[in-house]
Design a protein around this motif. Structure first.
Motif, short mmCIF file in Angstrom:
data_model
loop_
_atom_site.label_atom_id
_atom_site.label_comp_id
_atom_site.label_asym_id
_atom_site.label_seq_id
_atom_site.Cartn_x
_atom_site.Cartn_y
_atom_site.Cartn_z
N ALA A 1 0.84 -1.20 0.00
CA ALA A 1 0.00 0.00 0.00
C ALA A 1 0.87 1.25 0.00
CB ALA A 1 -0.93 0.00 1.21
N TYR A 2 1.92 1.25 0.82
CA TYR A 2 2.81 2.41 0.81
C TYR A 2 3.56 2.50 -0.51
CZ TYR A 2 6.59 5.60 1.65
OH TYR A 2 7.46 6.65 1.52
N LEU A 3 4.05 1.37 -1.00
CA LEU A 3 4.82 1.35 -2.24
C LEU A 3 4.01 1.97 -3.38
CD1 LEU A 3 6.79 -1.77 -3.47
CD2 LEU A 3 5.34 -0.50 -5.04
N GLU A 4 2.74 1.59 -3.49
CA GLU A 4 1.90 2.10 -4.57
C GLU A 4 1.66 3.60 -4.42
OE1 GLU A 4 -2.55 1.28 -6.48
OE2 GLU A 4 -1.76 -0.01 -4.90
N LYS A 5 1.35 4.04 -3.19
CA LYS A 5 1.11 5.47 -2.98
C LYS A 5 2.37 6.29 -3.20
CE LYS A 5 -2.71 4.98 0.33
NZ LYS A 5 -3.18 5.24 1.72
N ALA A 6 3.51 5.78 -2.75
CA ALA A 6 4.76 6.51 -2.91
C ALA A 6 5.14 6.64 -4.37
CB ALA A 6 5.87 5.82 -2.12
N HIS A 7 4.90 5.59 -5.14
CA HIS A 7 5.24 5.64 -6.56
C HIS A 7 4.32 6.63 -7.28
CE1 HIS A 7 6.54 3.18 -10.35
NE2 HIS A 7 6.92 4.44 -10.40
N GLU A 8 3.04 6.53 -7.02
CA GLU A 8 2.10 7.45 -7.66
C GLU A 8 2.35 8.89 -7.24
OE1 GLU A 8 -1.75 6.07 -6.61
OE2 GLU A 8 -1.72 4.36 -7.99
N GLY A 9 2.66 9.10 -5.96
CA GLY A 9 2.86 10.44 -5.44
C GLY A 9 4.27 10.97 -5.63
N ARG A 10 5.15 10.13 -6.16
CA ARG A 10 6.53 10.53 -6.46
C ARG A 10 7.33 10.90 -5.21
NH1 ARG A 10 7.21 13.58 -12.18
NH2 ARG A 10 5.92 12.20 -13.46
N TYR A 11 7.09 10.21 -4.12
CA TYR A 11 7.93 10.41 -2.95
C TYR A 11 8.60 9.10 -2.53
CZ TYR A 11 3.41 9.12 -0.74
OH TYR A 11 2.21 8.52 -0.41
N PHE A 12 8.84 8.23 -3.50
CA PHE A 12 9.54 6.97 -3.26
C PHE A 12 11.04 7.24 -3.06
CE2 PHE A 12 9.12 7.78 -7.78
CZ PHE A 12 10.45 7.75 -8.21
N PRO A 13 11.80 6.26 -2.54
CA PRO A 13 13.23 6.46 -2.33
C PRO A 13 13.96 6.79 -3.64
CG PRO A 13 12.50 4.54 -1.12
CD PRO A 13 11.34 4.97 -1.96
N GLY A 14 14.83 7.78 -3.56
CA GLY A 14 15.55 8.23 -4.74
C GLY A 14 16.53 7.22 -5.30
N GLU A 15 16.88 6.19 -4.51
CA GLU A 15 17.79 5.16 -5.02
C GLU A 15 17.20 4.42 -6.22
OE1 GLU A 15 18.99 5.78 -0.74
OE2 GLU A 15 17.10 5.62 -1.85
N TYR A 16 15.87 4.42 -6.34
CA TYR A 16 15.28 3.78 -7.53
C TYR A 16 15.63 4.56 -8.79
CZ TYR A 16 12.66 0.61 -4.55
OH TYR A 16 12.31 -0.37 -3.65
N VAL A 17 15.88 5.86 -8.65
CA VAL A 17 16.38 6.64 -9.78
C VAL A 17 17.85 6.29 -10.03
CG1 VAL A 17 16.86 8.96 -10.63
CG2 VAL A 17 14.74 8.50 -9.37
N ALA A 18 18.63 6.22 -8.94
CA ALA A 18 20.06 5.96 -9.07
C ALA A 18 20.34 4.61 -9.70
CB ALA A 18 20.73 6.04 -7.70
N THR A 19 19.48 3.65 -9.48
CA THR A 19 19.67 2.31 -10.05
C THR A 19 18.92 2.13 -11.36
OG1 THR A 19 17.92 1.52 -8.56
CG2 THR A 19 20.20 1.15 -7.88
N GLY A 20 18.30 3.21 -11.87
CA GLY A 20 17.69 3.17 -13.18
C GLY A 20 16.34 2.50 -13.25
N HIS A 21 15.68 2.30 -12.11
CA HIS A 21 14.40 1.61 -12.12
C HIS A 21 13.21 2.54 -12.36
CE1 HIS A 21 15.95 -2.34 -11.02
NE2 HIS A 21 16.77 -1.72 -10.20
N VAL A 22 13.38 3.81 -12.04
CA VAL A 22 12.31 4.79 -12.25
C VAL A 22 12.92 6.04 -12.87
CG1 VAL A 22 10.49 6.18 -11.18
CG2 VAL A 22 11.01 3.91 -10.27
N ASP A 23 12.25 6.57 -13.89
CA ASP A 23 12.71 7.79 -14.53
C ASP A 23 12.37 8.99 -13.63
OD1 ASP A 23 12.19 10.28 -16.37
OD2 ASP A 23 13.48 8.93 -17.52
N PRO A 24 13.34 9.88 -13.35
CA PRO A 24 13.09 10.95 -12.40
C PRO A 24 12.12 12.03 -12.92
CG PRO A 24 15.23 11.23 -13.41
CD PRO A 24 14.73 9.90 -13.86
N VAL A 25 11.93 12.08 -14.23
CA VAL A 25 11.06 13.11 -14.80
C VAL A 25 9.68 12.56 -15.14
CG1 VAL A 25 10.77 14.78 -16.67
CG2 VAL A 25 13.03 14.42 -15.65
#
Length: 944
Positions: free
Chosen positions: A227-251
């Motif tokens: 539940a948190y994972l889904e809300k954080a991804h949709e709301g764009r407040y997930f851990p920034g390491e997912y950007v650093a490891t290339g799993h989520v585009d920061p823009v």
């Protein structure tokens, strides 16, 4: 710490993704009142560096540019560090300067945030440390809230650990050397299929009502994480390491954060069990060392030396239980049968990695290379995060089995208040974010507060209930055996040492293979080239294959049979009971619950009236003629009693056979021997062990008739935690040998006088002035650090020969110093420095025994004839003085090699604790202290 980079494009990237800054605040009704707290403000705890282990992309960039950190990511670090200088003047009034209050509930004026992720749960965060206090109106809501809150604090860490436990770090975080080592280490220990992971869950659920309840609790917990994972991804407040490891585009926010499943919890449980809850498994190395000694000295003399070195039941070893009870377990019989000794020189490790391509084919880094804790950032824009994990997502050395916790408990008859006092906690290493997470859980059938491993926090694993507290140390009694399995050819032809068929009860069976095909591409968080390889575990019914060799010329495979294999989650029932106020109403209730834990832990319990100890573990019942310290012939006559290979179950030692005790005058544990008769799986549990530092301080005060307070027990722990074990317990023996004759050379005499002055001042490794970053007695400490590996080699190598000496160092390293050096020679072992825990493994007792033999003393459990420098007392003394002069001539840069944190030769820095990053937020160095990571101070004045 990383150097700050000025990267203009980063500012633009942060502006583009400004919504990543913080999670939205949700309103909630006031939380219900917690149950009555019988600790009455006398429970405290601490867990550095801080509760919050998540950082958004913007917060990561801020850390890189400005050195800032998210709230509550480092606010327990200063308190923890301050105890080193502050403990001598500690008082009841100042204890909160070093520990946080561990009372139930949050006063209204200390509430930082209150919110409800689901209607049946309210989470209250306190402003002091940001700890989640979770109140569920339903049991499901309670564990759902635990999952939600843990994901808020440690999502990326949990994600990384589930990959490590599966042996799949490189596809997630790139092909860096450290990532490959991490996934290989854990895959080798627990090479499970997804079907086997699910089957473990089903087995627990089928074990009864508590098992079914545990399954429901775990599922609600996973639901909360997702539940948190889904809300954080949709709301764009997930851990920034997912950007650093290339799993989520920061823009664009495109990408995936994979939901959690129940099987991930099994993986995390197996990872924790492999790291902290096992014992044994070094039988092949034991056999090689033992054979080398037999070849050097003959069987009779060689066996005497081996037994003294092995310290299986050293008569001089202190033990946690000292009330006259004995608990025989894991001992070698006088005339063992079925011992499978490999042919000399025939043993080779089982290949684990196959089909290397790309960067996977590159040679491994030099094992003596100093590790980098905080690699520098580089690049611009989103590329500013490039390089964050160039050296790997996990620090070097993580995943090696740990034994690093301590406990001190004094019964009420020896305290000022008349109530028991406890200072205890697990030493789980120092990471940023921390592997443990703090929480309070209040709901139907659950009432607890304390620490749990992130990803397993649907129950509190170590902490307190309404009127009791508990903790654990790693016990490491022997629950792992090595079987020598005869290889075969299914067609009856000649048998090769590479054959993947083996004999089992007369049948030639194929080994089962479990594989991981791992590949990776260069991405935002990985600067290595693309590559791939296959991890392959070869499994027999006696467990995974670890080595191959020959016995009397016939090819065999050596396998690891672990009693907890395929049973990683069975312990869930014991932890469930720890959290249930209706299940734990007495010391005996707690001991019975601890018996349901199959990992090898020493458990400690205290309430207002009683103290208790119990040693848990799936202690298999072996055949009486089997020697568990040596490889065993794979034959039904030598198998565990009642063993069922289909599900790896056997007959286990009953409750009464486990070391257990209530209301002993005091208990100490620092991974030392559990009880008389309980054999140590490691030679470290001998005549000198770091538990001596605790035992002498507590026993001495009790024998003096001086009752303990909470403050004094903390001081005993802290004093032991800054003392060099070698100085307090072995240096006196070294000086006695040296003092058998006058020292002619004035320079050498000055060196000895410096060591003598350090010993007289307590043998401590503490700053001369707080904050000076220079030790008192710095020259003596450096001299001793340089001297130890030289004197041990000089004492033993000439006598036992280079081959046997090297084989013995493979059984146990000669040293575990705060700065990380072990055997000094880079091709033998380079320890992981900066981790706090020190003086567990080392030849401390072995050196002491032999020196006392050399002085002509009758030493119980000793080597018999002296070994030192060939066995001659005068030569031994000359060797000590010669090696002391060599140590004095050793450059500081050699004794304390530099690394990413420290300049070469910086003594304080070499010892200092560095929180190894598993993410983007680094921490400042703190002073060395040999102390639990999470620690409680407990004194209950009342009971239900």
């Amino acid at each position: 710490m990383p150097r700050r980079s000025r990267v203009p494009a980063v500012i633009a990237a942060v502006a583009t993704v400004g919504s990543l800054l913080v999670a939205p605040t949700a309103s909630a009704a006031p939380a219900p009142e917690p149950p009555e707290d019988y600790c009455r403000g006398q429970c405290h705890h601490i867990l550095p560096p801080g509760q919050n282990g998540n950082a958004t992309f913007a917060e990561l960039v801020g850390h890189m540019l400005l050195g800032t950190r998210p709230p509550h990511s480092d606010d327990q670090l200063g308190k923890y560090d301050a105890l080193v200088a502050g403990y001598p003047k500690l008082t009841t009034d100042t204890i909160r300067e070093f520990f946080n209050d561990n009372s139930f509930g949050v006063p209204e004026d200390e509430v930082e945030r209150r919110y409800s992720p689901r209607e049946d749960v309210t989470i209250v965060r306190d402003e002091t440390a940001g700890i989640p206090h979770i109140y569920g109106s339903t049991r499901s809501g309670t564990t759902f809230g635990a999952g939600y809150a843990t994901a808020e604090d440690k999502l990326f860490l949990m994600d990384a650990l589930r990959r490590a436990g599966r042996g799949e770090v490189t596809p997630f975080a790139g092909g860096a050397q450290a990532n490959r080592e991490m996934e290989q280490r854990f895959f080798a220990a627990a090479p499970y299929t997804e079907q086997e992971l699910r089957r473990q869950i089903e087995s627990v659920a089928a074990s009864g009502e508590r098992g079914r309840t545990a399954l429901r609790d775990a599922q609600s917990y996973v639901d909360g994480i997702n539940a948190y994972l889904e809300k954080a991804h949709e709301g764009r407040y997930f851990p920034g390491e997912y950007v650093a490891t290339g799993h989520v585009d920061p823009v664009t926010n495109e990408g995936e954060i994979e939901p959690f499943e129940l099987t991930d919890l099994v993986v995390l449980a197996s990872l924790v069990g492999a790291q902290f809850g096992g014992g044994g498994g070094g039988e092949v190395q034991n056999a090689i060392a033992r054979m080398s000694l037999h070849e050097r000295f003959g069987v009779q003399r060689g066996e005497r030396i081996w037994q003294a070195f092995r310290a299986e039941n050293d008569p001089e070893a202190i033990s946690t239980i000292h009330d006259g009870q004995s608990f025989p377990y894991g001992n070698s019989p006088e005339n063992p049968k079925g011992v499978a000794m490999p042919d000399p020189g025939s043993v080779r490790p089982q290949q684990l990695v196959f089909d290397r391509t790309g960067s996977a084919a590159e040679p491994a880094d030099d094992p003596a290379r100093p590790e980098a804790h905080n690699p520098e950032p580089a690049g611009d824009g989103a590329e500013a995060l490039r390089g964050m994990f160039d050296d790997g997502l996990f620090p070097e050395g993580m995943g090696q089995q740990g034994s690093m916790s301590n406990a001190l408990m004094v019964s009420g008859q020896h305290t000022e208040s008349g109530h028991p006092v406890a200072v205890f906690g697990p030493q789980t290493g120092y990471f940023s974010p921390q592997l443990l997470t703090l929480q309070e859980l209040q709901g139907p059938g659950i009432s607890s507060k304390g620490a749990s491993f992130a990803g397993l926090s649907f129950y509190t694993l170590l902490g307190r209930g309404q009127d009791y507290a508990w903790s654990a140390t790693t016990a490491a009694q022997d629950i792992i055996d090595t079987y020598a399995v005869e290889l075969c050819d299914p067609n009856g032809g000649p048998v090769s040492g590479d054959s993947n068929y083996y004999l089992f009860h007369g049948e030639c069976l194929p080994m089962r293979t479990v594989e991981r095909d791992n590949s990776w591409q260069p991405n935002l968080g990985d600067d290595t080239a693309e590559g791939s390889y296959r991890l392959m575990s070869f499994r027999t019914r006696y467990g995974p294959v670890t080595h191959r060799g020959t016995i009397e010329g016939e090819p065999v495979a050596f396998t690891t049979a672990r009693s907890t294999f395929l049973h990683e989650v069975d312990s869930i029932i014991g932890f469930q009971k720890f959290n249930d106020p209706n299940a734990i109403r007495s010391a005996r209730d707690f001991q019975r619950a601890a018996h349901d834990v199959n990992y090898t832990f020493n458990w400690f319990y205290a309430d207002a009236e009683d103290t208790a100890y119990f040693n848990s573990g799936a202690n298999v019942v072996r055949q009486p003629h089997v020697d568990p310290s040596m490889p065993i012939t794979s034959d039904p006559a030598h198998e565990w009693q009642g063993w069922n290979p289909a599900n790896n179950t056997a007959d286990y030692a009953p409750f009464a056979a486990h070391p257990n005790s209530t209301n002993q005058d005091y208990y100490i544990s620092w991974n030392n021997k559990q009880a008389p008769g309980t054999a140590g799986a490691s030679p470290a549990k001998g005549a000198v062990q770091r538990g001596d530092l605790l035992d002498s301080r507590v026993r001495g005060q009790i024998e003096a008739g001086d009752p303990f307070s909470r403050v004094e027990l903390v001081q005993a722990m802290a004093d032991a935690g800054v003392t060099d074990l070698r100085a307090e317990r072995v240096l006196p023996d070294l000086l006695r040998v040296i003092d058998t004759a006058p020292i002619a050379d004035p320079d050498t005499r000055r060196l000895v006088d410096g060591l003598r002055a350090w010993l007289a001042d307590g043998g401590e490794r503490v700053e001369a002035e707080p904050g000076s970053r220079r030790y008192a007695h710095a020259e003596a400490i450096e001299l001793f650090d340089a001297w130890w590996p030289l004197l041990v080699r000089g004492e033993f190598e000439q006598a036992v020969g280079p081959e046997a000496y090297r084989a013995m160092t493979e059984v146990m390293q000669i040293n575990e110093s705060p700065s990380g050096w072990q055997n000094r020679e880079p091709d033998l072992h380079r320890g992981q420095g900066h981790q706090g825990s020190a003086f567990l493994a080392g030849w401390y007792g072995q050196v002491s025994k032999d020196l006392r033999n050399t002085l002509g003393e009758d030493v119980p459990g000793g080597f018999g004839e002296p070994l030192c420098a060939g066995g001659d007392a005068e030569s031994c003394r000359s060797m000590l003085l010669d090696t002391l002069d060599q140590a004095a001539a050793t450059p500081s840069e050699q004794t304390y090699p530099g690394d990413a944190d420290c300049d070469a030769g910086d003594q304080w820095c070499a010892d200092a604790i560095a929180h190894s990053r598993i993410g983007g937020i680094g921490q400042d160095l703190i002073s060395w202290q040999n102390r639990p990571t999470y620690q409680q101070v407990v004194e209950f004045p009342a009971h239900r």
